[in-house]
Motif scaffolding. Structure first.
Motif, PDB file in Angstrom:
ATOM      1  N   GLY A  28      33.156  19.664  43.313  1.00 50.63           N
ATOM      2  CA  GLY A  28      32.638  20.056  44.655  1.00 50.63           C
ATOM      3  C   GLY A  28      34.471  19.718  45.501  1.00 50.63           C
ATOM      4  O   GLY A  28      34.612  19.516  46.284  1.00 50.63           O
ATOM      5  N   VAL A  29      34.113  18.250  45.235  1.00 46.49           N
ATOM      6  CA  VAL A  29      35.195  17.435  45.979  1.00 46.49           C
ATOM      7  C   VAL A  29      37.107  18.772  46.127  1.00 46.49           C
ATOM      8  O   VAL A  29      37.152  18.811  47.610  1.00 46.49           O
ATOM      9  N   ALA A  30      37.443  19.038  45.464  1.00 51.15           N
ATOM     10  CA  ALA A  30      38.462  20.732  45.272  1.00 51.15           C
ATOM     11  C   ALA A  30      37.926  21.746  45.892  1.00 51.15           C
ATOM     12  O   ALA A  30      39.215  21.914  46.361  1.00 51.15           O
ATOM     13  N   ALA A  31      36.654  21.708  46.131  1.00 56.34           N
ATOM     14  CA  ALA A  31      36.851  23.031  46.377  1.00 56.34           C
ATOM     15  C   ALA A  31      36.278  22.894  47.953  1.00 56.34           C
ATOM     16  O   ALA A  31      37.027  23.671  48.760  1.00 56.34           O
ATOM     17  N   VAL A  32      35.559  21.703  48.145  1.00 61.51           N
ATOM     18  CA  VAL A  32      35.754  21.622  49.740  1.00 61.51           C
ATOM     19  C   VAL A  32      36.896  21.301  50.766  1.00 61.51           C
ATOM     20  O   VAL A  32      37.377  21.492  51.675  1.00 61.51           O
ATOM     21  N   PHE A  33      38.487  20.960  49.613  1.00 63.58           N
ATOM     22  CA  PHE A  33      39.645  20.801  50.397  1.00 63.58           C
ATOM     23  C   PHE A  33      40.633  21.591  50.312  1.00 63.58           C
ATOM     24  O   PHE A  33      41.735  21.851  50.035  1.00 63.58           O
ATOM     25  N   GLU A  34      39.933  22.669  49.249  1.00 60.27           N
ATOM     26  CA  GLU A  34      40.179  24.186  49.169  1.00 60.27           C
ATOM     27  C   GLU A  34      40.898  24.346  48.324  1.00 60.27           C
ATOM     28  O   GLU A  34      42.060  24.925  48.223  1.00 60.27           O
ATOM     29  N   GLY A  35      41.124  23.488  47.118  1.00 56.44           N
ATOM     30  CA  GLY A  35      41.987  23.448  46.341  1.00 56.44           C
ATOM     31  C   GLY A  35      40.858  24.117  45.273  1.00 56.44           C
ATOM     32  O   GLY A  35      40.175  24.470  45.100  1.00 56.44           O
ATOM     33  N   SER A  36      42.079  24.313  44.255  1.00 50.37           N
ATOM     34  CA  SER A  36      41.440  24.660  42.877  1.00 50.37           C
ATOM     35  C   SER A  36      40.421  23.971  41.459  1.00 50.37           C
ATOM     36  O   SER A  36      40.867  22.874  41.314  1.00 50.37           O
ATOM     37  N   SER A  37      38.936  24.226  42.109  1.00 49.42           N
ATOM     38  CA  SER A  37      38.085  23.814  41.099  1.00 49.42           C
ATOM     39  C   SER A  37      38.241  23.299  40.078  1.00 49.42           C
ATOM     40  O   SER A  37      37.808  22.926  38.566  1.00 49.42           O
ATOM     41  N   PHE A  38      38.294  24.755  39.092  1.00 55.28           N
ATOM     42  CA  PHE A  38      38.917  25.028  38.179  1.00 55.28           C
ATOM     43  C   PHE A  38      39.357  24.742  37.331  1.00 55.28           C
ATOM     44  O   PHE A  38      39.399  23.418  36.516  1.00 55.28           O
TER      45      PHE A  38
ATOM     46  N   GLN B 249      45.449  25.464  46.613  1.00 56.03           N
ATOM     47  CA  GLN B 249      45.175  26.050  45.394  1.00 56.03           C
ATOM     48  C   GLN B 249      45.085  25.333  43.652  1.00 56.03           C
ATOM     49  O   GLN B 249      44.446  23.966  43.388  1.00 56.03           O
ATOM     50  N   PHE B 250      47.204  24.927  43.871  1.00 50.47           N
ATOM     51  CA  PHE B 250      47.441  24.154  42.799  1.00 50.47           C
ATOM     52  C   PHE B 250      47.257  22.680  43.626  1.00 50.47           C
ATOM     53  O   PHE B 250      47.301  22.013  42.698  1.00 50.47           O
ATOM     54  N   GLY B 251      48.137  22.566  44.296  1.00 44.94           N
ATOM     55  CA  GLY B 251      48.901  20.549  45.023  1.00 44.94           C
ATOM     56  C   GLY B 251      47.092  19.973  44.577  1.00 44.94           C
ATOM     57  O   GLY B 251      47.575  18.742  43.983  1.00 44.94           O
ATOM     58  N   VAL B 252      46.234  20.635  45.918  1.00 41.84           N
ATOM     59  CA  VAL B 252      45.150  19.850  46.008  1.00 41.84           C
ATOM     60  C   VAL B 252      43.955  20.025  44.397  1.00 41.84           C
ATOM     61  O   VAL B 252      44.012  19.232  44.092  1.00 41.84           O
ATOM     62  N   GLY B 253      44.043  20.957  44.447  1.00 50.19           N
ATOM     63  CA  GLY B 253      43.179  21.053  42.794  1.00 50.19           C
ATOM     64  C   GLY B 253      44.284  20.142  41.237  1.00 50.19           C
ATOM     65  O   GLY B 253      43.301  19.051  40.840  1.00 50.19           O
ATOM     66  N   SER B 254      45.502  20.205  41.635  1.00 51.95           N
ATOM     67  CA  SER B 254      45.473  18.979  40.587  1.00 51.95           C
ATOM     68  C   SER B 254      45.764  17.330  41.271  1.00 51.95           C
ATOM     69  O   SER B 254      45.453  16.732  40.242  1.00 51.95           O
ATOM     70  N   ILE B 255      46.115  17.071  42.440  1.00 52.01           N
ATOM     71  CA  ILE B 255      46.049  15.643  42.769  1.00 52.01           C
ATOM     72  C   ILE B 255      43.906  15.306  42.658  1.00 52.01           C
ATOM     73  O   ILE B 255      43.998  14.610  42.216  1.00 52.01           O
ATOM     74  N   VAL B 256      42.904  16.162  43.038  1.00 52.33           N
ATOM     75  CA  VAL B 256      41.892  15.520  43.203  1.00 52.33           C
ATOM     76  C   VAL B 256      42.028  16.031  41.652  1.00 52.33           C
ATOM     77  O   VAL B 256      40.258  14.617  40.844  1.00 52.33           O
ATOM     78  N   GLY B 257      42.481  16.662  40.706  1.00 54.04           N
ATOM     79  CA  GLY B 257      41.821  16.392  38.976  1.00 54.04           C
ATOM     80  C   GLY B 257      42.263  15.213  38.605  1.00 54.04           C
ATOM     81  O   GLY B 257      41.159  13.973  37.635  1.00 54.04           O
ATOM     82  N   ILE B 258      43.349  14.788  38.727  1.00 55.64           N
ATOM     83  CA  ILE B 258      44.274  14.118  38.314  1.00 55.64           C
ATOM     84  C   ILE B 258      44.063  12.144  38.348  1.00 55.64           C
ATOM     85  O   ILE B 258      43.596  11.978  37.655  1.00 55.64           O
ATOM     86  N   GLY B 259      43.722  11.983  39.815  1.00 53.44           N
ATOM     87  CA  GLY B 259      43.038  11.429  41.098  1.00 53.44           C
ATOM     88  C   GLY B 259      41.683  10.655  40.404  1.00 53.44           C
ATOM     89  O   GLY B 259      41.273   9.727  40.016  1.00 53.44           O
ATOM     90  N   GLY B 260      40.740  11.814  40.324  1.00 55.09           N
ATOM     91  CA  GLY B 260      39.608  11.653  40.062  1.00 55.09           C
ATOM     92  C   GLY B 260      39.029  11.714  37.903  1.00 55.09           C
ATOM     93  O   GLY B 260      38.509  10.536  37.751  1.00 55.09           O
ATOM     94  N   GLY B 261      39.995  12.239  37.859  1.00 56.80           N
ATOM     95  CA  GLY B 261      40.038  11.323  36.400  1.00 56.80           C
ATOM     96  C   GLY B 261      40.442  10.145  36.151  1.00 56.80           C
ATOM     97  O   GLY B 261      39.353   9.496  35.591  1.00 56.80           O
TER      98      GLY B 261
END
Length: 586
Positions: A236-246, A193-205
Motif C-alpha cells: 500500500g505504501v508503494a502504491a500511495v507514493f506511485e511506485g510499483s506495489s508488486f 515505478q521502479f525507484g519508489v518500488g525498490s526503495i519501499v520494498g527493501i526498506g520495508g523488508g
C-alpha cells in the motif's frame, strides 16, 4: 439478491473444487492455474453453476490483493544467491524483454484484429510480461528441479517485470484517451515505478525483520499474520507514493527470506498456504469473469496472436535481451519457451475496461484466450521441454522441515527433519563413519513406524527420517549431505567449519568431494600434531588448524587460485602441505 449464506456456501464449494482439481492436476501434469480457471468457467454464468459475475472493478481489487500475497510468498522463497546469480539476465528480460515482446505482439495484434496500432500495442503491453503467479505455481508443481540459474532467472524476472508492463499499459491508455502528460512526466512515472518500488520494498523488508524479531508476541501464531500485515502495508505504501506495489512486495519478501527471522518455518508455511488460497481465489474468480461464448468469437484471432507471442515475440525478446550474457543454447531455448502468462495480464486487461477505452472488451477477450493458450501449451510442456533440454532432474518431494521451538527464537540453533535420499552421502553408512560437523547432533532416527535412538553403530537407510540439531550456519552443508544439493553450495574465503579431531582425512575427502589418495587414513588431529612446528596442512582448498580444544580441529576455507568452492560439482585434487603459494587447485 444472493444472500450472504449462499455466497459463503458457493465460496466453500469453489475452494473445495479448486483444491480437488490440484490433486487431479498433479496426476495428469496439467498446470493448476488451467484447472482453477476451468472451475471458475464451469461455475460461471454460461457454465453449470450459473453464477453471474461481471464486476471488473471488484475483480481488479481482488486480483491485486491476491497477486500481492503470491509475489510476497515468491520473494520469501528467493535466496540472495539466486538474485546474485540471475540479476544480469533477469533485469534485461524484465525491462527490454517486456518492451520488445509488447511491441512485436502489439504490431501483430493490430494487424490480425484490425484495430488501431495503439490499441494493438496496448494488447501487447498487457501480455508482454511473464506472470509471477503462473511461474511460481508451475515450477513448484512441475515435479522437476531445474538448474539453479534457470530457476533463478525465471523467478526473478517474473517477480520484477510487472512495473514495465504496468507502465506501458497505463501510458498507452493515456495516449489513446488523450489524457497523456508530457514525455518528461511519463519518464518520471517510469522512474517512480521502479525507484519508489525498490526503495519501499527493501526498506520495508528490513523494517519488517526488525519488528518481527523485537516485538516479542505472546502467541507464536501471530507472527505469520504480523509478517503478512507488513507485506500488505509495504504494498500500500508503494502504491500511495506511485511506485510499483508488486515490485515492492516481492523485494520485501526477498529481504525477509535472507535475514534471520523468528519462527521462520511457521511464517513460510503460513504464506505458502496464503499463496495457494490466493491462487485458487484469483484464477477461479477470473474464470467466473470469462464468457465462453465471447471467447469462441475471438478464438481464431486469439490463437494467431498467441502463436506470434509464443513462437516469435518471446524468443526474439529473450535472444536480443540476454544473448550477450553467453548463456548456453539450451538455457536460451528454455527461457524463450517458458514465458508463461497468467493472472497479471487478465488483471491488467481490466484497466482499459475501467477507463472506457474503445475495443476494450475485444482486448479483454483476446487477452483471456491468449492466457489460456499460454497456460495450456507452455505450462503443460514445461517439464517435458526441461527434460528434453537436459535442464531438470526429478525434484525431491520431501524437502527438509525445520522444527519450531520457542527456546530457539533468538539463538543460533534449530532442529531440522531430513529424509535420507537414496543417492545421498549418508545413505547406508553408520554415524561413526560419517564426517559430520561438530556443530550438529543427530537426535532421533525414524524408520517406518520404528523410533531409533542414534548410536555410533546406527546405519542410516534411504527413506529414514533423521532429526538433527544444528547451528544455522551449517544447514546448507547438511542439506547437501542428506540429499543432492538443490543449489550448488558455495563457500567463501575465510569460512570455518569445525570437526572432531578423530575424523580421518578420507572422511573429509568424501564429504567435500576432494580428490584425495585412497590410502589416506590419517586423522585430522594427527595432522595438527605433526605440523605444529611447520607449515599448516592443506586439505584441498582448506587449511587444517587447531580447534578450541585438543578434540577439535577447524577447517578454514583458504583457496589459492579460486574465490569460491562449489561443493556440489567441483572436485579438488590431492592433499598436500601448504609449503608454497604455487599450489594448483585446477
Amino acid at each position: 439478491m444472493i444472500s450472504v449464506n449462499t455466497i459463503i456456501l458457493m465460496t466453500g464449494i469453489l475452494l473445495l473444487l479448486g483444491i480437488g482439481s490440484s490433486k487431479f492436476s498433479t496426476r495428469i501434469g496439467m498446470p493448476m492455474l488451467v484447472l482453477f480457471l476451468g472451475v471458475g468457467m464451469l461455475a460461471g454464468s454460461e457454465g453449470i453453476g450459473r453464477i453471474a459475475f461481471e464486476d471488473y472493478h471488484f475483480a481488479n481489487i481482488i486480483g491485486s490483493i491476491a497477486l500481492a500475497v503470491i509475489l510476497f510468498d515468491g520473494g520469501l522463497h528467493t535466496t540472495l544467491q539466486a538474485v546474485q546469480t540471475s540479476w544480469r539476465a533477469a533485469l534485461p528480460l524484465a525491462t527490454v524483454g517486456v518492451l520488445l515482446t509488447s511491441v512485436l505482439t502489439g504490431a501483430a495484434a493490430a494487424w490480425i484484429l484490425g484495430i488501431p496500432l495503439l490499441h494493438g500495442m496496448l494488447l501487447g503491453s498487457i501480455v508482454g510480461s511473464t506472470d509471477a503467479a503462473a511461474v511460481f505455481s508451475t515450477l513448484r508443481t512441475s515435479g522437476l528441479r531445474l538448474s539453479p540459474r534457470v530457476t533463478a532467472i525465471l523467478e526473478v524476472e517474473s517477480g520484477s517485470n510487472d512495473p514495465m508492463a504496468i507502465f506501458l499499459t497505463v501510458a498507452l491508455i493515456s495516449l489513446i484517451m488523450g489524457t497523456a502528460n508530457s514525455f518528461s512526466e511519463m519518464i518520471l512515472f517510469f522512474i517512480l515505478q521502479f525507484g519508489v518500488g525498490s526503495i519501499v520494498g527493501i526498506g520495508g523488508g528490513f523494517a519488517a525483520v526488525w519488528l518481527a524479531n523485537r516485538i516479542n508476541l505472546d502467541y507464536p501464531g501471530l507472527y505469520p499474520i504480523l509478517v503478512l500485515a507488513c507485506g500488505l502495508l509495504i504494498f500500500g505504501v508503494a502504491a500511495v507514493f506511485e511506485g510499483s506495489s508488486f515490485l515492492a512486495v516481492y523485494l520485501a519478501g526477498i529481504v525477509l527470506a535472507n535475514k534471520s527471522l523468528v519462527y521462520r518455518n511457521g511464517i513460510l508455511q503460513f504464506h505458502d498456504a496464503a499463496a495457494w488460497l490466493s491462487q485458487i481465489v484469483l484464477f477461479v474468480m477470473l474464470g467466473l469473469l470469462s464468457f465462453p461464448s465471447r471467447l469462441t468469437t475471438v478464438a481464431l484471432d486469439g490463437l494467431i496472436v498467441a502463436l506470434v507471442l509464443i513462437f516469435i515475440a518471446r524468443p526474439v525478446a529473450v535472444w536480443l535481451s540476454i544473448f550477450p550474457l553467453r548463456l548456453n543454447l539450451r538455457e536460451l531455448t528454455f527461457l524463450s519457451w517458458v514465458g508463461l502468462k497468467g493472472a497479471v495480464p487478465v488483471t491488467l486487461a481490466t484497466f482499459p475496461l475501467l477507463a472506457g477505452v474503445p475495443h476494450s472488451q475485444l482486448i479483454f477477450n483476446v487477452v483471456f484466450f491468449v492466457v489460456l493458450i499460454s497456460a495450456i501449451t507452455q505450462g503443460w510442456s514445461l517439464a517435458p521441454v526441461a527434460r528434453w533440454l537436459r535442464l531438470g532432474i526429478p525434484a525431491d518431494t520431501t524437502p527438509p522441515i525445520t522444527m519450531e521451538i520457542n527456546a530457539l527464537r533468538h539463538v543460533d540453533g534449530e532442529i531440522v527433519e531430513y529424509r535420507v535420499a537414496a543417492n545421498s552421502l549418508v545413505a547406508d553408512k553408520t554415524l561413526r563413519d560419517l564426517a559430520l560437523p561438530y556443530d550438529m547432533t543427530v537426535t532421533l532416527v525414524v524408520r517406518d513406524d520404528e523410533v531409533i535412538m542414534p548410536r555410533g553403530s546406527t546405519v542410516l537407510k534411504p527413506g529414514d527420517k533423521v532429526f538433527v540439531a544444528m547451528r544455522k550456519k551449517i544447514k546448507p552443508l547438511l542439506d547437501c549431505l542428506f540429499d543432492t544439493c538443490a543449489e550448488p553450495l558455495i563457500l567463501h574465503p575465510g569460512e570455518r567449519i569445525i570437526f572432531r579431531a578423530d575424523h580421518t582425512v578420507r572422511q573429509l575427502c568424501t564429504l567435500f568431494s576432494l580428490g584425495c589418495q585412497q590410502e589416506v587414513q590419517d586423522t585430522l588431529g594427527s595432522l595438527i600434531k605433526d605440523t605444529q612446528l611447520s607449515a599448516p596442512y592443506r586439505l584441498g582448498p582448506f587449511l587444517v588448524t587447531p580447534g578450541t580444544d585438543a578434540k577439535l580441529v577447524t577447517l578454514v576455507y583458504s583457496p589459492l587460485e579460486i574465490s569460491t568452492l562449489n561443493i556440489s560439482n567441483q572436485p579438488i585434487p590431492q592433499i598436500t602441505p601448504e609449503t608454497d603459494q604455487a599450489h594448483n587447485l585446477s
